[in-house]
Enzyme design. Sequence first.
Site, PDB file in Angstrom:
ATOM      1  CG  HIS A 280     -36.263 -32.412  11.073  1.00 58.02           C
ATOM      2  ND1 HIS A 280     -36.436 -33.714  11.333  1.00 58.02           N
ATOM      3  CD2 HIS A 280     -36.241 -31.559  12.214  1.00 58.02           C
ATOM      4  CE1 HIS A 280     -35.935 -33.850  12.798  1.00 58.02           C
ATOM      5  NE2 HIS A 280     -35.721 -32.679  13.350  1.00 58.02           N
TER       6      HIS A 280
ATOM      7  CG  ASP B 275     -33.746 -26.748  15.111  1.00 55.72           C
ATOM      8  OD1 ASP B 275     -33.883 -26.633  16.294  1.00 55.72           O
ATOM      9  OD2 ASP B 275     -33.660 -27.634  14.243  1.00 55.72           O
TER      10      ASP B 275
END
Length: 444
Positions: free
Chosen positions: A316, A374
Amino acid sequence: MKSADNKATLSFSNGNPSVDLPVYQGSMGPDVIDIRKLYAQTGMFTYDPGFLSTAATQSAITYIDGDKGELLYRGYPIEQLAVHCNFLETCYLLLHGDLPDATQKADFTSLVTNHTMVNEQMQFFLRGFRRDAHPMAVLTGLVGALSAFYHDSTDINNPQHREIAAIRLIAKMPTLVAMAYKYGMGQPYMYPHNHLNYAGNFLRMMFGTPCEEYQVKPVLERALDRIFILHADHEQNASTSTVRLCGSSGTNPFAAIAAIAAGVACLWGPAHGGANEAALTMLHDIQAQGGVEKIGEFIRQVKDKNSGVKLMGFGHRVYKNYDPRAKLMQETCNEVLAELGLEKDPLFKLAKALEKIALEDDYFVQRKLYPNVDFYSGIVQRAIGIPVNLFTGIFALARTVGWIAQLNEMIGDPEYKIGRPRQLFTGSTRRDVLPLAERRSAIQ
């Protein structure tokens, strides 16, 4: 803002006088250097592509510490909110600054529940779209059209108008997302049922039909509610910054949140709202190439910088540690797969195998490429039956409350101004236009 005891001094090697700049402290996180008067004092701008070192606003809503892997909504850890609160409690928190008591929760829930219907003319609006239009394109038009139906709440400077618009948007987003899905499927729209909770009502509008009563599975209801909580806000990310920039012009709340093409395109991108869609697409590609047996080859390509192959759903930009939302979503993922009997589904077996390698392989561990929210949310949504092209719509549904909270905060800030980023110009200097016969193009 609280002034720090120290100040920053900007000096120049060309002999220009140095400039003192104020330093301010937040309640947590890095201090900021105030450069608002820099241009007036020096005739210079700062250069910061992507605004990676620029605080464009002061905010009290969401705090992220990427090194610690910490995410707080109004000071509350996301791990506690996801376990002890539901999505509408989280909405109340983001909008009002604190969690509701029992009476406030009941009143807020009732208010949202009683605004879930949309005007019947929205059905005619939908007919203007092709049946195979992307759901996000349809959703963009639907939400933008809301401002045409509600003329009593379009003054962005009126707190009551913003409150009314907030309730309507939070309440109607599930209805609109479900309508966009049903339209593409060619199925009749399902009206909301006020006896169901927020997530359960959305599931029924998505997957129910008039033929028989839809039974909401509690495990799936909890899973969807958790997805909503985990995606409700995420500080000054790309789509939130887009909404703030749009709202700084004084546009009405409905337009500011979803009807601006640039903001929707931002959310739609694979690096942002489309990240879980990209992760599922990656898994489908690996499966098509041979599945679990080919993971080794895929990992080799990921490590090869020249291959162009990327590991989606891992790592991320903000979190340099484990994404705190990922562990919560991992638990939900396991619950959903067990409930639906999908533990042996080939795609899910592939996802588990890929997760195991990424968590154990030194290449990924050293680079802190942990599975992010995600990766798991995409798996959960696929298991529930939500099509991949609607993943970003689910993201938009959840993030609406965050956008509203951020927009309200900006409007209430006495220091807010219309956004106007600056640039470092590198084009042609001034030149004169020649008659057509004398022009010689430099473009061959």
